[in-house]
Design a protein around this motif. Sequence first.
Motif, mmCIF file in Angstrom:
data_model
loop_
_atom_site.group_PDB
_atom_site.id
_atom_site.type_symbol
_atom_site.label_atom_id
_atom_site.label_comp_id
_atom_site.label_asym_id
_atom_site.label_seq_id
_atom_site.Cartn_x
_atom_site.Cartn_y
_atom_site.Cartn_z
ATOM 1 N N ALA A 259 0.705 -1.276 0.221
ATOM 2 C CA ALA A 259 0.256 -0.216 0.226
ATOM 3 C C ALA A 259 0.656 1.296 -0.147
ATOM 4 O O ALA A 259 0.159 2.438 -0.603
ATOM 5 N N GLY A 260 1.785 1.222 0.728
ATOM 6 C CA GLY A 260 3.098 2.186 0.862
ATOM 7 C C GLY A 260 3.181 2.448 -0.122
ATOM 8 O O GLY A 260 4.258 4.024 -0.445
ATOM 9 N N GLN A 261 3.365 1.728 -1.706
ATOM 10 C CA GLN A 261 4.142 2.369 -3.163
ATOM 11 C C GLN A 261 3.167 1.749 -4.583
ATOM 12 O O GLN A 261 3.300 2.726 -5.647
ATOM 13 N N PHE A 262 2.017 2.215 -3.636
ATOM 14 C CA PHE A 262 1.338 2.215 -4.544
ATOM 15 C C PHE A 262 -0.081 3.764 -4.711
ATOM 16 O O PHE A 262 -0.298 4.787 -3.865
ATOM 17 N N ASN A 263 0.415 4.321 -6.176
ATOM 18 C CA ASN A 263 0.535 5.395 -6.013
ATOM 19 C C ASN A 263 -0.017 5.453 -7.992
ATOM 20 O O ASN A 263 1.056 6.388 -8.607
ATOM 21 N N PRO A 264 -1.208 4.993 -7.610
ATOM 22 C CA PRO A 264 -1.641 5.416 -9.801
ATOM 23 C C PRO A 264 -1.625 6.748 -9.907
ATOM 24 O O PRO A 264 -2.815 6.876 -10.940
ATOM 25 N N VAL A 265 -1.184 7.772 -10.397
ATOM 26 C CA VAL A 265 -1.001 9.197 -10.300
ATOM 27 C C VAL A 265 -1.255 9.097 -12.006
ATOM 28 O O VAL A 265 -1.730 10.221 -12.561
ATOM 29 N N ARG A 266 -2.048 8.174 -12.430
ATOM 30 C CA ARG A 266 -1.792 8.308 -13.899
ATOM 31 C C ARG A 266 -3.095 8.340 -14.235
ATOM 32 O O ARG A 266 -3.422 7.928 -15.469
ATOM 33 N N PHE A 267 -3.553 7.188 -13.298
ATOM 34 C CA PHE A 267 -5.301 7.220 -13.093
ATOM 35 C C PHE A 267 -6.545 8.828 -13.479
ATOM 36 O O PHE A 267 -6.385 9.224 -13.151
ATOM 37 N N ASP A 268 -6.972 8.118 -14.901
ATOM 38 C CA ASP A 268 -7.602 9.040 -15.135
ATOM 39 C C ASP A 268 -9.019 8.828 -14.947
ATOM 40 O O ASP A 268 -9.210 7.702 -16.558
ATOM 41 N N ALA A 269 -10.045 8.823 -14.654
ATOM 42 C CA ALA A 269 -11.582 8.219 -14.318
ATOM 43 C C ALA A 269 -12.570 8.767 -16.111
ATOM 44 O O ALA A 269 -13.007 7.536 -16.143
ATOM 45 N N ARG A 270 -11.992 9.662 -16.653
ATOM 46 C CA ARG A 270 -12.898 10.150 -17.496
ATOM 47 C C ARG A 270 -12.237 9.389 -18.917
ATOM 48 O O ARG A 270 -12.770 8.983 -20.253
ATOM 49 N N GLU A 271 -10.718 8.799 -19.081
ATOM 50 C CA GLU A 271 -10.388 8.207 -19.531
ATOM 51 C C GLU A 271 -10.418 6.725 -19.805
ATOM 52 O O GLU A 271 -10.990 6.469 -20.505
ATOM 53 N N TRP A 272 -10.182 6.447 -19.312
ATOM 54 C CA TRP A 272 -11.473 4.722 -18.263
ATOM 55 C C TRP A 272 -12.767 4.666 -18.832
ATOM 56 O O TRP A 272 -12.897 3.860 -20.070
#
Length: 575
Positions: free
Chosen positions: A54-67
Amino acid sequence: MSNSTEVKQAQRMKWWTEAKFGMFVHWGLYAIPGQGEWQMYSEKIPVKEYEKLAGQFNPVRFDAREWVRIAKEAGMKYIVITAKHHDGFAMYSSSVEPFNIVDATPFKRDPMKELAEACLEEGIRLCFYYSHVIDWHHPHSVHNAANNTWDYRMEEKDFPIYWNSLAKPQIRELLTQYGPVGLLWFDTAGGLSKEDSEDMVAHVRSLQPECLVNSRVSHFKGMGDYQSKGDNETPMYGEDERPWETPMTLNRTWGFSPKDQVWKTTESLVRKLVHIVSKGGNLLLNVGPSPEGTIPGESVERLKELGEWTGRNAEAIYAASASPFPYEFDWGAITAKPGKLYLHIHNDKWPKTGKLVLRGVRNRVSHAYLLADPGKRALETEQTFDDGLQLHTLAIGLPAQAPDSYVSVVVLELEGENDIDSGFTVLPSGSLKMDIPSGRLTEGYVIAGFEGGGPVRNAEWSVMVPQPGTYRLSLVSFRRTDAVLEEGFKAGVELVMNDRPFVGIPKEDRIITDSPACQHPYSEVHSIMGEVEIPRPGHYSLTLKSALIKERHSKFTEIWQADPVKLRSVMLVRI
């Protein structure tokens, strides 16, 4: 079920039965090592060690609108995303469990909230996957098989603590924090009591009465609003009495796996979608986003191409009903709407003769045309009737080349309500494949010379054979990669047609690599049983006896992926 209850159920299900196509998303901490969502269990990773991800999980490229854009452009009408998988990590802001993406990661955002907003904007139904029985992070989760026994002692587990302090409260969060939820997709309910299953369904109904629940809420048969088939499993004709859905992967794994590069082709995906809809089901097609929050490019590429096809052929897919014929066609598949049949012809099966012949359509065809033709120019048709055999035949003139990519659709407009002969008739090509549950099933007897394998059952069909000749009889089975076909059939098989018996253990004579119904980890295997002479046109009885024939009404749902060999069909081919 009363009439009013049936009407209410149909209304609740309407959006889903019309949707036909959805996106499954497996995303969680397991994306970081990229070894699949079961890694914590398979490698017995201690809770304290797994929590470090969890300390490594940082999905900064997540884009809900793109999905959501990717899903919408593919022709998908709903998204089912893992709000909590078996590892117990909540992919949303949960006040009842700090092991969640907002409180335990540097990301600090709630992707479910962002997806809810994007789905609302685009008219996509947001749905949640929730692992309600398996939770390797919680000390009191109890499953009938897959438990965390390396951190916790089974004898100290108290399931009601988990059920009442985590599972039900988290379901309340999901159904009160994100607006209308299309459905809750539960998973692996082994060992859950019928009472607790009913309790969970009632809990969902009390919070969002219109929210659907899938059958995996329970391992007792008939629970939930519709049947979730096994992973990557397409059912047989006659197998399901209620709406169903096939969850399927784009490659071979569910969560992100950079090592898994065995991707289904776009052509294969189109055929699988058509095949599933023609049998009356929905396709829930999975993507496994990366730790950074992106959907893999190979998935995006295929979904874009798939969307181009669904966009052109939407009329033949969405809100379409199953084929009125209880068997497959060697050239493709059929979907239907009132007054219309849609013939989905695989391009590599496009008739070289320029003519497609179809038996069993009793209606007069008022207009036939290619769905890809904006002008709907009429195709030449000829309809005949054999009074002696009571056989209707339709011949459709086709252009020399298939007009669309992968699968091309011919539309038949019919006079009056659809009137189809649903009996089993050998196709004009001389072949016919009959799925086991489509036959009349009865209890059988042990096949002489063979022992073991459980109770033997019979499947019987009456088959119209319009042309005499010699016919080869074969069995179609799905064999798991780790299985031996002969071992699965150790109780023997008996096949009888026109008083000619064939008895023995099927062998692996041919493997079909482009099956529209069979997926990894199974292969479609054909086994030749023998040849029979059909002296004259008419109806013939065909009976199969095997211990691999499933009873139609069992107490529990089939254990997904459990059977090493699955007997699927009998095939008749003129030689």
